[in-house]
Design an enzyme around this catalytic site. Structure first.
Site, PDB file in Angstrom:
ATOM      1  N   GLY A  15       0.807  -1.220   0.000  1.00  0.00           N
ATOM      2  CA  GLY A  15       0.000   0.000   0.000  1.00  0.00           C
ATOM      3  C   GLY A  15       0.839   1.270   0.000  1.00  0.00           C
ATOM      4  O   GLY A  15       2.070   1.224  -0.109  1.00  0.00           O
ATOM      5  N   LEU A  16       0.150   2.401   0.128  1.00  0.00           N
ATOM      6  CA  LEU A  16       0.802   3.716   0.143  1.00  0.00           C
ATOM      7  C   LEU A  16       1.900   3.791   1.204  1.00  0.00           C
ATOM      8  O   LEU A  16       3.039   4.201   0.918  1.00  0.00           O
ATOM      9  CB  LEU A  16      -0.289   4.771   0.412  1.00  0.00           C
ATOM     10  N   TYR A 144     -15.022   1.336  11.252  1.00  0.00           N
ATOM     11  CA  TYR A 144     -13.560   1.427  11.069  1.00  0.00           C
ATOM     12  C   TYR A 144     -12.914   2.026  12.320  1.00  0.00           C
ATOM     13  O   TYR A 144     -11.912   1.515  12.838  1.00  0.00           O
ATOM     14  CB  TYR A 144     -13.307   2.309   9.840  1.00  0.00           C
ATOM     15  N   PRO A 171      -1.286   8.399  12.310  1.00  0.00           N
ATOM     16  CA  PRO A 171      -0.921   9.389  11.289  1.00  0.00           C
ATOM     17  C   PRO A 171      -2.110  10.279  10.902  1.00  0.00           C
ATOM     18  O   PRO A 171      -3.262   9.838  10.944  1.00  0.00           O
ATOM     19  CB  PRO A 171      -0.505   8.555  10.073  1.00  0.00           C
ATOM     20  N   THR A 172      -1.803  11.504  10.502  1.00  0.00           N
ATOM     21  CA  THR A 172      -2.828  12.353   9.878  1.00  0.00           C
ATOM     22  C   THR A 172      -2.948  11.939   8.398  1.00  0.00           C
ATOM     23  O   THR A 172      -2.465  10.875   8.016  1.00  0.00           O
ATOM     24  CB  THR A 172      -2.450  13.842   9.976  1.00  0.00           C
ATOM     25  N   VAL A 174      -2.281  10.996   4.832  1.00  0.00           N
ATOM     26  CA  VAL A 174      -1.021  10.612   4.179  1.00  0.00           C
ATOM     27  C   VAL A 174      -1.153  10.810   2.671  1.00  0.00           C
ATOM     28  O   VAL A 174      -2.235  10.593   2.113  1.00  0.00           O
ATOM     29  CB  VAL A 174      -0.697   9.128   4.450  1.00  0.00           C
ATOM     30  N   HIS A 187      -8.407   9.700  -1.288  1.00  0.00           N
ATOM     31  CA  HIS A 187      -8.262  10.849  -0.396  1.00  0.00           C
ATOM     32  C   HIS A 187      -8.107  12.113  -1.240  1.00  0.00           C
ATOM     33  O   HIS A 187      -7.949  12.053  -2.459  1.00  0.00           O
ATOM     34  CB  HIS A 187      -7.067  10.637   0.535  1.00  0.00           C
ATOM     35  N   ARG A 216      -5.896  21.340   6.612  1.00  0.00           N
ATOM     36  CA  ARG A 216      -5.591  19.945   6.939  1.00  0.00           C
ATOM     37  C   ARG A 216      -4.086  19.789   7.173  1.00  0.00           C
ATOM     38  O   ARG A 216      -3.277  20.517   6.603  1.00  0.00           O
ATOM     39  CB  ARG A 216      -5.994  19.012   5.787  1.00  0.00           C
TER      40      ARG A 216
HETATM   41  P1  NDP Z   1      -3.597   0.984   1.240  1.00  0.00           P
HETATM   42  O1  NDP Z   1      -5.048   0.841   0.948  1.00  0.00           O
HETATM   43  O2  NDP Z   1      -2.728   1.718   0.291  1.00  0.00           O
HETATM   44  O3  NDP Z   1      -2.995  -0.474   1.489  1.00  0.00           O
HETATM   45  C1  NDP Z   1      -3.655  -1.421   2.276  1.00  0.00           C
HETATM   46  C2  NDP Z   1      -2.737  -2.608   2.427  1.00  0.00           C
HETATM   47  O4  NDP Z   1      -3.377  -3.580   3.247  1.00  0.00           O
HETATM   48  C3  NDP Z   1      -2.413  -3.281   1.102  1.00  0.00           C
HETATM   49  O5  NDP Z   1      -1.074  -3.727   1.142  1.00  0.00           O
HETATM   50  C4  NDP Z   1      -3.369  -4.472   1.083  1.00  0.00           C
HETATM   51  O6  NDP Z   1      -2.876  -5.560   0.319  1.00  0.00           O
HETATM   52  C5  NDP Z   1      -3.378  -4.836   2.564  1.00  0.00           C
HETATM   53  N1  NDP Z   1      -4.571  -5.579   2.959  1.00  0.00           N
HETATM   54  C6  NDP Z   1      -5.852  -5.124   2.990  1.00  0.00           C
HETATM   55  N2  NDP Z   1      -6.689  -6.102   3.392  1.00  0.00           N
HETATM   56  C7  NDP Z   1      -5.913  -7.193   3.641  1.00  0.00           C
HETATM   57  C8  NDP Z   1      -6.179  -8.515   4.081  1.00  0.00           C
HETATM   58  N3  NDP Z   1      -7.433  -8.913   4.363  1.00  0.00           N
HETATM   59  N4  NDP Z   1      -5.148  -9.385   4.219  1.00  0.00           N
HETATM   60  C9  NDP Z   1      -3.885  -8.999   3.923  1.00  0.00           C
HETATM   61  N5  NDP Z   1      -3.559  -7.760   3.518  1.00  0.00           N
HETATM   62  C10 NDP Z   1      -4.560  -6.862   3.368  1.00  0.00           C
HETATM   63  O7  NDP Z   1      -3.490   1.612   2.696  1.00  0.00           O
HETATM   64  P2  NDP Z   1      -2.500   2.731   3.257  1.00  0.00           P
HETATM   65  O8  NDP Z   1      -1.079   2.379   2.956  1.00  0.00           O
HETATM   66  O9  NDP Z   1      -3.053   4.062   2.877  1.00  0.00           O
HETATM   67  O10 NDP Z   1      -2.774   2.558   4.810  1.00  0.00           O
HETATM   68  C11 NDP Z   1      -1.899   1.816   5.657  1.00  0.00           C
HETATM   69  C12 NDP Z   1      -2.387   1.997   7.077  1.00  0.00           C
HETATM   70  O11 NDP Z   1      -2.409   3.381   7.382  1.00  0.00           O
HETATM   71  C13 NDP Z   1      -3.810   1.493   7.318  1.00  0.00           C
HETATM   72  O12 NDP Z   1      -3.839   0.800   8.552  1.00  0.00           O
HETATM   73  C14 NDP Z   1      -4.650   2.751   7.371  1.00  0.00           C
HETATM   74  O13 NDP Z   1      -5.750   2.579   8.207  1.00  0.00           O
HETATM   75  C15 NDP Z   1      -3.656   3.745   7.943  1.00  0.00           C
HETATM   76  N6  NDP Z   1      -3.882   5.155   7.631  1.00  0.00           N
HETATM   77  C16 NDP Z   1      -3.888   5.625   6.339  1.00  0.00           C
HETATM   78  C17 NDP Z   1      -4.068   6.980   6.089  1.00  0.00           C
HETATM   79  C18 NDP Z   1      -4.061   7.538   4.693  1.00  0.00           C
HETATM   80  O14 NDP Z   1      -4.252   8.762   4.552  1.00  0.00           O
HETATM   81  N7  NDP Z   1      -3.834   6.727   3.666  1.00  0.00           N
HETATM   82  C19 NDP Z   1      -4.265   7.944   7.178  1.00  0.00           C
HETATM   83  C20 NDP Z   1      -4.186   7.361   8.481  1.00  0.00           C
HETATM   84  C21 NDP Z   1      -4.011   6.018   8.683  1.00  0.00           C
HETATM   85  P3  NDP Z   1      -3.167  -5.654  -1.298  1.00  0.00           P
HETATM   86  O15 NDP Z   1      -2.466  -4.476  -1.921  1.00  0.00           O
HETATM   87  O16 NDP Z   1      -2.583  -6.934  -1.698  1.00  0.00           O
HETATM   88  O17 NDP Z   1      -4.661  -5.566  -1.432  1.00  0.00           O
END
Ligand code: NDP
Length: 322
Positions: A15-16, A144, A171-172, A174, A187, A216
């Site tokens: 992810g991000l 959530y 985190p705020t 991202v 977002h 923000r």
């Molecule tokens: P992304 O949506 O970019 O990535 C989510 C990740 O979780 C991916 O790697 C995905 O895998 C994995 N994932 C989701 N469901 C499952 C599952 N059931 N089993 C295994 N892996 C899973 O998220 P972000 O990087 O944006 O967020 C990371 C964390 O940061 C999260 O906990 C989020 O709540 C938190 N956060 C994010 C913010 C933001 O602005 N983005 C702000 C504050 C907190 P795959 O790619 O294979 O689907």
């Protein structure tokens, strides 16, 4: 962390935030990979963390000494509103499976990821770490939010009952490379970058919803990644830590639009549709606790981070999530 061999498992590694951690580990001289460290980045293809057996199999395979737990079911406003139960259950199960196995396999430290959107809806500002449980979260994403709040409850209980060193960060908003640039389910920053790109491609106006006045705190994913690594190595408490730019570095949505237009090189019609709702004016979070513990940390200036994100978007536009 000890200089002996460490296996650091990053859930949600695709992810991000996970991709930013990988980038920092590979490229940063201060926060990057140290001798004896092995970093493993999981995606959902490695196993579904909702499933206890699949989660256990991952821990059996990698035997991590440390875990950065990012994986979560995350979604936009409408996705959350339509499925609060799914967001609650899926995240509760993911977090329970990860923390239970971390305890069973003797993981030395876990850093899990919460979010500032889990704070009480009716609160005073700036928000700080003591307020996580002090009132109901916003109605739109209570599923959530409550599931994320339970991570803090579990961390405390794992520490009380078994002495586990499990903590969390908050985190705020991202942004950065590898974000989801979908036009609706994304977002604010990635959505606007995509919108401006289309306006430039099609010769159409770039119209921002609202007045542009709301403020923000945005954190660059690569800064957040450094802070995650610092937390894993240095932060000693179980209670959560807000990871945010200072209160003075809040930016207005207009500043976001201006910076995107500049970074994109967009010269067409750019304006605000003030008939559209603005949302909450500000949701300021305090980073005092972070800065008292890590006073030398330098955040990337917003314009620099935004420019890097826009250039990454342009270079990868054919293959990114959008
Ligand atoms: P992304 O949506 O970019 O990535 C989510 C990740 O979780 C991916 O790697 C995905 O895998 C994995 N994932 C989701 N469901 C499952 C599952 N059931 N089993 C295994 N892996 C899973 O998220 P972000 O990087 O944006 O967020 C990371 C964390 O940061 C999260 O906990 C989020 O709540 C938190 N956060 C994010 C913010 C933001 O602005 N983005 C702000 C504050 C907190 P795959 O790619 O294979 O689907």
């Amino acid at each position: 962390m000890s200089p002996s061999k460490s296996v650091i498992l990053v859930t949600g590694g695709s992810g991000l935030v996970g991709k930013a951690i990988e980038w920092v580990v590979e490229n940063d001289s201060k926060y990057g990979k140290r001798e004896g460290e092995e970093w493993i980045y999981l995606t959902s293809k490695d196993g579904n963390l909702i499933d206890p057996a699949q989660t256990k199999a991952i821990f059996e395979k990698y035997r991590p000494t440390h875990v950065i737990h990012l994986a979560a079911k995350v979604g936009g406003l409408f996705g959350n509103m339509a499925a609060n139960l799914d967001y609650f259950r899926d995240n509760l199960l993911i977090n329970d499976n990860v923390l239970h196995n971390a305890k069973e396999f003797g993981v030395k430290k876990v850093v899990s990821c919460l979010s500032t959107c889990i704070f009480p809806d009716k609160t005073t500002y700036p928000i700080d770490e003591t307020m996580v449980h002090q009132g109901p979260p916003h109605d739109s994403n209570y599923g959530y939010s409550h599931s994320k709040r339970m991570v803090d409850v579990m961390n405390r209980a794992y520490n009380d009952q078994y002495g586990c060193n499990f903590t969390s960060v908050i985190p705020t908003n991202v942004f950065g490379p590898h974000d989801n640039f979908h036009l609706v389910n994304s977002h604010v920053i990635p959505g606007l970058i995509h919108k401006c790109y289309l306006a430039q491609q099609n010769g159409t106006p770039f119209i921002m919803a609202g007045t542009g006045r709301p403020l923000r705190q945005f954190i660059y994913s690569r800064d957040l990644a450094k802070l995650f690594i610092w937390t894993l190595r240095e932060y000693q408490e179980i209670t959560p830590l807000i990871l945010s730019v200072p209160e003075e570095e809040e930016v207005s949505i207009k500043q976001v639009g201006d910076s995107i237009v500049t970074a994109m090189g967009y010269t067409g019609d750019y304006r605000f549709d003030t008939t559209k709702a603005d949302g909450q004016y500000k949701k300021t979070a305090s980073n005092k606790k972070l800065m008292s513990l890590n006073p030398d940390f330098e955040f990337t200036p917003f314009d620099v981070a935004l420019n890097e994100t826009v250039q990454w978007f342009k270079e990868n536009v054919d293959t990114i999530r959008k």
